[in-house]
Scaffold this motif. Structure first.
Motif: not given
Length: 282
Positions: A219-230, A143-148, A159-162
């Motif tokens: 970050f993972r939870w938010r992104v996986e949810a958004a990817l699933g909807v897309r 993991a790197g850094e994660y921001f919202r 959302l930002y993730g590295s």
């Protein structure tokens, strides 16, 4: 409008996903059917390009441009296509094929990960040598850094993730659109630490609120949810025989970045709370 789509640092000349048969059709007609054979010939034509890659992240995006062929057709279809590609690469049996198989193992979950790893190991045992960069794919991703950045209640967030691996850093910037069921609306990959830093700087300049750190698991939870909807939205479009829309400024097709981003997310912890159910507003 979020600044996610600005500041692209990476060019990729792959064409992304082509219209493809459904999984059950592929299983029924087999790899020798002209439509399937054409798809596999495209895979073979691409395998040689892996020998000209000199960066493991570039190799992953090249492999993802092939794996993305099943995007929007469901998990079973995606596995069928990947199985065909793994078998074709092993039969090809050159260094580029070995590099592709190692990329597939890095990008996919089980059971495809094991199939690709076993096929790659057989090529190594047969005397095939991989390009030098391939070794980095076996290093752990951390993991790197994660921001919202919130764009307001009911509007969405950036959302930002590295992520780090073998001394290299890559990452993503994306906009989650709450006015579109919480779907990913913009998704930008950045393949170097410098490009990521510039993307974060630009976002801080252009967003009305300052960045807020978030845990890697959130970050993972938010992104996986958004990817699933897309993907759910895109699947509906694909079932109508229409190609999902893609902003003209995107260098790397959305569905290709989706493959790499999901692979990176699997390195992060997943909160115990379930992903939200996707329900279209009435």
């Amino acid at each position: 409008m979020s600044p996610v789509s600005r500041g692209r640092k990476k060019d990729n000349k792959q064409n992304g996903r082509e219209p493809s048969p459904e999984a059950e059709v592929v299983e029924e007609i087999g790899p020798d059917h002209p439509a399937v054979r054409e798809m596999l010939d495209n895979v073979v034509a691409t395998l040689g390009e892996f020998e000209r890659v000199d960066d493991p992240v570039d190799g992953e995006y090249l492999a993802a441009s092939l794996l993305a062929v099943g995007y929007g057709t469901g998990e079973e279809a995606t596995e069928v296509f990947a199985q065909l590609f793994v078998a074709e690469a092993e039969e090809f049996g050159q260094p580029g094929a070995l590099a592709f198989l190692r990329c597939v193992a890095a990008l996919t979950p089980e059971p495809i990960r094991s199939l690709a790893t076993e096929a790659a190991d057989r090529l190594v045992a047969a005397g095939v040598s991989a390009p030098s960069w391939v070794g980095e794919l076996g290093e752990p991703t951390t993991a790197g850094e994660y921001f919202r950045w919130s764009e307001g209640d009911g509007v969405g967030a950036v959302l930002y993730g590295s992520f780090h691996r073998a001394g290299r850093t890559d990452g993503f910037l994306l906009f989650v659109d709450e006015e579109d069921c919480g779907s990913v609306n913009d998704l930008a990959p950045f393949v170097s630490e410098e490009a990521l830093a510039e993307a974060r700087r630009m976002t801080n300049e252009e967003e009305p609120v300052p960045e807020a750190p978030i845990p890697a698991g959130e970050f993972r939870w938010r992104v996986e949810a958004a990817l699933g909807v897309r993907e759910s939205h895109d699947r509906e479009v694909i079932e109508l025989g229409i190609e999902p829309s893609q902003p003209e400024e995107d260098d790397i097709p959305y569905e290709v970045t989706d493959v790499v981003l999901r692979a990176r997310l699997r390195a992060l912890p997943m909160p115990a709370k379930p992903l939200p159910a996707h329900v279209h507003p009435a």
